[in-house]
Scaffold this active site. Sequence first.
Site, PDB file in Angstrom:
ATOM      1  N   GLU A 102      -9.078  -5.763  -1.897  1.00  0.00           N
ATOM      2  CA  GLU A 102     -10.414  -5.169  -2.038  1.00  0.00           C
ATOM      3  C   GLU A 102     -10.584  -4.348  -3.316  1.00  0.00           C
ATOM      4  O   GLU A 102     -10.690  -3.112  -3.269  1.00  0.00           O
ATOM      5  CB  GLU A 102     -10.757  -4.305  -0.823  1.00  0.00           C
ATOM      6  CG  GLU A 102     -11.057  -5.114   0.404  1.00  0.00           C
ATOM      7  CD  GLU A 102     -11.690  -4.276   1.537  1.00  0.00           C
ATOM      8  OE1 GLU A 102     -11.707  -3.044   1.449  1.00  0.00           O
ATOM      9  OE2 GLU A 102     -12.153  -4.896   2.508  1.00  0.00           O
ATOM     10  N   GLU A 147     -10.841 -10.461   6.629  1.00  0.00           N
ATOM     11  CA  GLU A 147     -10.756  -9.393   7.632  1.00  0.00           C
ATOM     12  C   GLU A 147     -12.061  -9.383   8.419  1.00  0.00           C
ATOM     13  O   GLU A 147     -13.124  -9.126   7.859  1.00  0.00           O
ATOM     14  CB  GLU A 147     -10.567  -8.026   6.963  1.00  0.00           C
ATOM     15  CG  GLU A 147      -9.295  -7.933   6.140  1.00  0.00           C
ATOM     16  CD  GLU A 147      -9.116  -6.569   5.475  1.00  0.00           C
ATOM     17  OE1 GLU A 147      -9.885  -5.638   5.772  1.00  0.00           O
ATOM     18  OE2 GLU A 147      -8.204  -6.455   4.641  1.00  0.00           O
TER      19      GLU A 147
HETATM   20  C1  GAL Z   1     -10.683  -2.803   4.754  1.00  0.00           C
HETATM   21  C2  GAL Z   1      -9.279  -2.809   4.154  1.00  0.00           C
HETATM   22  C3  GAL Z   1      -8.229  -2.811   5.230  1.00  0.00           C
HETATM   23  C4  GAL Z   1      -8.531  -1.802   6.299  1.00  0.00           C
HETATM   24  C5  GAL Z   1      -9.902  -2.106   6.865  1.00  0.00           C
HETATM   25  C6  GAL Z   1     -10.285  -1.189   7.988  1.00  0.00           C
HETATM   26  O1  GAL Z   1     -11.612  -2.313   3.846  1.00  0.00           O
HETATM   27  O2  GAL Z   1      -9.095  -3.934   3.338  1.00  0.00           O
HETATM   28  O3  GAL Z   1      -6.970  -2.541   4.648  1.00  0.00           O
HETATM   29  O4  GAL Z   1      -8.475  -0.529   5.756  1.00  0.00           O
HETATM   30  O5  GAL Z   1     -10.849  -1.955   5.839  1.00  0.00           O
HETATM   31  O6  GAL Z   1     -11.552  -1.516   8.487  1.00  0.00           O
END
Ligand code: GAL
Length: 653
Positions: free
Chosen positions: A143, A314
Amino acid sequence: MLELGVCYYPEQCSRDLWVEDAQRMVELGIKWVRIAEFSWSEVEKTPNVFNWQWLDEVIDILGEAGLDVVMSTPTAAPPKWLVDFNPDILPVDENGVTRKFGARRHYCFSSEKYLEFSKSIALKYAKRYGQNKYVKAWQIDNEYGDHDTILSYSENAERAFRIWLKKRYHTLDALNEAWGTSFWSMNYNQFDEVELPNNLVEEPSPTHLLDFYRFSSDQVCVYNQAQIDILRENAPGRKITHNFMGHHSAFDHYKLAENLDFASWDSYPMGALIHSNLSDEEKNKRLRTGLPDQPAFNHDLYRHVGKGNVWVMEQQPGPVNWAEYNQSPADGMIRLWSWLAYAHGVDVVCYFRWRQVKFAQEQFHAAILLPNGQPDQVFYEIQQIVEERKLLPKDQSRRQAKIGLVYDYQSRWCNEALPQGQDYSSAIITSDWYSALSKLGVDVDVISPDAELDGYEIIFLPDMMLDNDKFVKRVQNADVKLFLGTRVGSKTENMHIPDQLPPGSFGQLIDLKVIRVESLPPYAKQIVVFNEKEYEASGWRESVKTSEKILATYKGDYRNGGAALVGNEKIRYSSVKLEGNLLNDVIKDTLSWANIDYTKLHEDIRVTNRGDLTFTFNFGNEAVALDILNEHEILFGSNEIEPIGVMVRRNIS
Ligand code: GAL
């Protein structure tokens, strides 16, 4: 077929669980496991002393269980020892304060030293696992831009900015002219006199700012490319990606992704709702579903960024930890979001994360498993998805839409550099237009200004502030209609007002000149008359001179009868910021003008197509009876679509 994956942190749980975890993942229907993006200090606890053994073991366990690994380079979180030996790698915020170690993303993209450290650790990972038979894909870093880390005001950045400017302008005269330094006596005599645009007495020249944004974006691209080069050489045949964020525009994602094999993005609709500009009432209405068009817009954007190849790396699995408030999604939402992603062209959805962690910053963040290893709600929703995907044919790909909507990162930066009205946000305007289209059940491709235009019936440009003669030339040669929003073409490459006045080069397509612009507070409602109906508008209004057909007019005591919407056979221009009912009705009328069929959907319903399949989603709490006219076969779901429901059909005729 929709493939599923999970983000896994073996370094955060007992080794005794690894084998069992891998088996349970396989049983659940998971195929991909992303690992190691924050593993640097576990692998290299002290400088040059490497402990690979645990990672070797994890990859073997996952692979032998039948899972494919997405390996990551660990550069998003440099270890403490590295920072202590090299404090100048740290980023500096706008106030000139150095951001410290203790979380993540604590590096400045302009630190050459950090670039070398990153290359060196990426090379070590790539050499060790590049040809590992279980590692099938790589994620670079994590990110870019998270926690506002694209812009850094460090000495390294200042040095690099001067070099970048020298390359761009070659001469000081060119820079002085571009930045308009004759204004307020801002002339520079040497490139080395130029400083970064922070902590000034008043606002900087917008061109100074725009160049700083361009430079910062280029630094990220250079940084990313260095790791691509290493992986290409040492991980042959493996696909390479980066996991982008929703609605993030601080760097040019098209450029960064040029040499990636696919784009991926991290979808957290609940946090996005809380961070949105909606009223409390509207937020409350969508509290447990998020905004229907927020994930969809990002799927469509990243599909283009990834040249047709996109994953969700994610997927929000339940409540998160990082917004001001972290409400739970409704039961069934994760399933809905997963199918929504697939319908919009996403091939793999990975859930964040396998097990809820008991310690550190994200201990409130839900996961597939509770901290004690028992399944949480999403586990059962994944089981349902696995059953449902058996009902769908395998080889369905998203087709080109008839409608393109241009998303231009550089215009975004222009808007930030010179907003002119405190709530004039090109990000919001773009989402509003996308949403107005989605409410009419039409598919939209979000595209860059460089995209191929063949095959589109109409292109919408909600906010392309930066004039683009090349784009105009391509439109002239294409059989496509155009709809332009306010401010389009209003600034040259150097952020000046174009000689021919806005809309700049677009004036070759329409006889129109913008002769006055004004930003208006939300309470200053303007009346716009369109198709004999009156609407309220606020925020932005332009006065234009035109000989073209006037499609809507302003009514009231200021410039009564002035043109609010103007058009000819090829192109329409709106001189008023379109929102609410006016936006919806103008978009509807514009689709009819472009000969595109649409259906006004129930407010909770969204429809989109992947190949021969039509997906319908109900984001509401009540069942909705669908009125489908053509003959069809339902693959799952029903015509009386349940609350938080999904229905998939194949049209027969
Ligand atoms: C994203 C990040 C992850 C985790 C997640 C939590 O932005 O890539 O590592 O922190 O958020 O929602």
